[in-house]
Design a protein around this motif. Structure first.
Motif, PDB file in Angstrom:
ATOM      1  N   GLN A 143       0.808  -1.211   0.000  1.00 28.95           N
ATOM      2  CA  GLN A 143       0.000   0.000   0.000  1.00 28.95           C
ATOM      3  C   GLN A 143       0.843   1.264   0.000  1.00 28.95           C
ATOM      4  OE1 GLN A 143      -2.978  -0.977   3.262  1.00 28.95           O
ATOM      5  NE2 GLN A 143      -4.242  -0.054   1.689  1.00 28.95           N
ATOM      6  N   GLN A 144       1.992   1.218   0.649  1.00 30.45           N
ATOM      7  CA  GLN A 144       2.811   2.423   0.762  1.00 30.45           C
ATOM      8  C   GLN A 144       3.386   2.880  -0.575  1.00 30.45           C
ATOM      9  OE1 GLN A 144       2.479   3.841   3.801  1.00 30.45           O
ATOM     10  NE2 GLN A 144       1.208   2.001   3.939  1.00 30.45           N
ATOM     11  N   ILE A 145       3.475   1.981  -1.540  1.00 32.01           N
ATOM     12  CA  ILE A 145       4.094   2.347  -2.820  1.00 32.01           C
ATOM     13  C   ILE A 145       3.077   2.401  -3.964  1.00 32.01           C
ATOM     14  CG2 ILE A 145       6.356   1.478  -2.157  1.00 32.01           C
ATOM     15  CD1 ILE A 145       5.822  -1.053  -3.733  1.00 32.01           C
TER      16      ILE A 145
ATOM     17  N   GLY B 197       4.600 -12.036 -20.539  1.00 29.60           N
ATOM     18  CA  GLY B 197       4.774 -10.825 -21.332  1.00 29.60           C
ATOM     19  C   GLY B 197       3.557  -9.934 -21.371  1.00 29.60           C
ATOM     20  N   VAL B 198       2.515 -10.284 -20.651  1.00 24.37           N
ATOM     21  CA  VAL B 198       1.283  -9.495 -20.624  1.00 24.37           C
ATOM     22  C   VAL B 198       1.122  -8.848 -19.257  1.00 24.37           C
ATOM     23  CG1 VAL B 198      -1.227  -9.546 -20.837  1.00 24.37           C
ATOM     24  CG2 VAL B 198       0.182 -11.014 -22.296  1.00 24.37           C
ATOM     25  N   SER B 199       0.894  -7.536 -19.253  1.00 23.76           N
ATOM     26  CA  SER B 199       0.697  -6.811 -17.997  1.00 23.76           C
ATOM     27  C   SER B 199      -0.756  -6.368 -17.879  1.00 23.76           C
ATOM     28  CB  SER B 199       1.612  -5.589 -17.922  1.00 23.76           C
ATOM     29  OG  SER B 199       2.965  -5.979 -17.803  1.00 23.76           O
ATOM     30  N   SER B 200      -1.282  -6.436 -16.677  1.00 28.52           N
ATOM     31  CA  SER B 200      -2.644  -5.984 -16.417  1.00 28.52           C
ATOM     32  C   SER B 200      -2.712  -5.423 -15.014  1.00 28.52           C
ATOM     33  CB  SER B 200      -3.636  -7.138 -16.595  1.00 28.52           C
ATOM     34  OG  SER B 200      -3.287  -8.224 -15.748  1.00 28.52           O
ATOM     35  N   GLU B 201      -3.827  -4.767 -14.702  1.00 25.21           N
ATOM     36  CA  GLU B 201      -4.003  -4.135 -13.396  1.00 25.21           C
ATOM     37  C   GLU B 201      -5.186  -4.758 -12.663  1.00 25.21           C
ATOM     38  OE1 GLU B 201      -2.063  -1.599 -12.307  1.00 25.21           O
ATOM     39  OE2 GLU B 201      -0.957  -1.270 -14.169  1.00 25.21           O
ATOM     40  N   VAL B 202      -5.065  -4.826 -11.352  1.00 25.04           N
ATOM     41  CA  VAL B 202      -6.151  -5.293 -10.503  1.00 25.04           C
ATOM     42  C   VAL B 202      -6.120  -4.467  -9.226  1.00 25.04           C
ATOM     43  CG1 VAL B 202      -4.816  -7.092  -9.308  1.00 25.04           C
ATOM     44  CG2 VAL B 202      -7.294  -7.376  -9.599  1.00 25.04           C
ATOM     45  N   GLY B 203      -7.253  -4.334  -8.577  1.00 24.45           N
ATOM     46  CA  GLY B 203      -7.294  -3.561  -7.349  1.00 24.45           C
ATOM     47  C   GLY B 203      -6.542  -4.229  -6.218  1.00 24.45           C
ATOM     48  N   MET B 204      -6.066  -3.424  -5.274  1.00 23.12           N
ATOM     49  CA  MET B 204      -5.232  -3.897  -4.187  1.00 23.12           C
ATOM     50  C   MET B 204      -5.857  -5.050  -3.400  1.00 23.12           C
ATOM     51  SD  MET B 204      -2.289  -3.371  -2.698  1.00 23.12           S
ATOM     52  CE  MET B 204      -1.822  -1.718  -3.239  1.00 23.12           C
ATOM     53  N   SER B 205      -7.175  -5.061  -3.264  1.00 22.92           N
ATOM     54  CA  SER B 205      -7.813  -6.092  -2.452  1.00 22.92           C
ATOM     55  C   SER B 205      -7.673  -7.494  -3.027  1.00 22.92           C
ATOM     56  CB  SER B 205      -9.299  -5.781  -2.254  1.00 22.92           C
ATOM     57  OG  SER B 205      -9.963  -5.703  -3.498  1.00 22.92           O
ATOM     58  N   MET B 206      -7.274  -7.616  -4.312  1.00 21.96           N
ATOM     59  CA  MET B 206      -7.102  -8.931  -4.918  1.00 21.96           C
ATOM     60  C   MET B 206      -5.639  -9.354  -5.001  1.00 21.96           C
ATOM     61  SD  MET B 206     -10.048 -10.115  -5.223  1.00 21.96           S
ATOM     62  CE  MET B 206      -9.643 -11.632  -6.086  1.00 21.96           C
TER      63      MET B 206
END
Length: 302
Positions: free
Chosen positions: A222-224, A237-246
């Motif tokens: 969380q700090q970063i 080679g694939v990047s994706s985003e997910v929320g911190m809670s997962m």
């Protein structure tokens, strides 16, 4: 619980027991994604040796990373809950069982503001936090979006829509899952309530579970992560985003805490994580508050 002797509620305990309670109460704040840890894992993320695609500290302790939800592999897995059988199995893997949970009466009292020293206002915050983290199929949240009450189910993405219609990570400073920290601080409402309502054994069980080590990783993550509180996953080679809670450590921390409150609620947590649509992730990261109007982005979740 091995051969550890538990002090009876209401009796004087030794210094080690008091230290254990204080540590647990500090760590309970992570339930709502505002972690307080007794350790620190600092610096930028480094590669992990596992194949989940998460980097340290977002991967959490290697021994437990496999316990957290995997990436979904088919659309029918989106936002689906664990189910009770899998929740009980996971509980065993992180060092908990049903005997560690609050009794039905204790949970009922805690969630309604009852019991010794209960507060309805505090209970409403705790219940809101659980609802956010169990926002799976069959458990929609309702928000005011463009003047209409609108349901949303987004837990698998690690997102939720707040009552005012803003889409955000549950780790956003606006969320009840962060604001609850004042209730969970050592010596605060939750600690007092648990001590006065016979839940000391539950606190010790939590402290001895995987929760303790995972909380340190979650705190560092969380700090970063800035205002957006999203996590980057890179695999093949694939990047994706997910929320911190997962992210694995946060999910396990939240699972452990909800399980000790009520195992049936832990069974409603998401069983897989889903990548946030890129357009939505980019907008959340670009927002100075980490929030965007759900009405502008709902189409990406249809």
């Amino acid at each position: 619980m091995g051969n550890t002797r538990m002090a009876r509620p209401g009796h004087r305990r030794g210094s080690s027991a008091r230290r254990g309670v204080i540590s647990v109460l500090a760590l309970i704040g992570a339930c709502l994604l505002s972690l307080t840890a007794t350790q620190a894992v600092s610096g930028q993320p480094i590669a992990n040796t596992s194949d989940t695609g998460f980097a340290i500290p977002f991967a959490g302790a290697p021994a437990y990373e496999h316990v957290a939800p995997p990436l979904l592999t088919s659309p029918d897995q989106l936002n689906q809950p664990l189910g009770q059988a899998l929740a009980d199995t996971i509980a065993g893997q992180v060092g908990l069982d049903r005997a560690d949970a609050l009794t039905e009466q204790q949970y009922r009292d805690l969630s309604t503001g009852g019991g010794v020293g209960g507060s309805r206002e505090a209970a409403e915050v705790i219940v809101a936090c659980v609802e956010i983290l169990t926002n799976t199929v069959g458990r929609p949240l309702y928000s005011e979006v463009n003047g209409q009450s609108t349901p949303s189910v987004l837990a698998g993405y690690g997102l939720y829509v707040n009552p005012g219609g803003l889409l955000e990570s549950p780790a956003n400073v606006d969320a009840p899952t962060r604001q609850v920290n004042t209730l969970l601080a050592p010596g605060g409402y939750v600690g007092t309530w648990l001590r006065e309502n016979g839940a000391f054994r539950t606190l010790v069980a939590l402290y001895r579970s995987a929760y303790t080590v995972q909380a340190a990783y979650g705190f560092a993550a969380q700090q970063i992560s800035g205002a957006a509180q999203l996590v980057t996953n890179t695999k093949g080679g694939v990047s994706s985003e997910v929320g911190m809670s997962m992210a694995p450590p946060l999910w396990i921390v939240n699972f452990a805490l909800i399980y000790i409150l009520n195992p049936a609620l832990a069974a409603e947590m998401p069983a897989h994580w889903a990548p946030i649509p890129p357009q939505v992730a980019d907008a959340i990261k670009a927002s100075p508050t980490g929030q965007v109007p759900f009405g502008d982005y709902a189409v990406y979740f249809e």
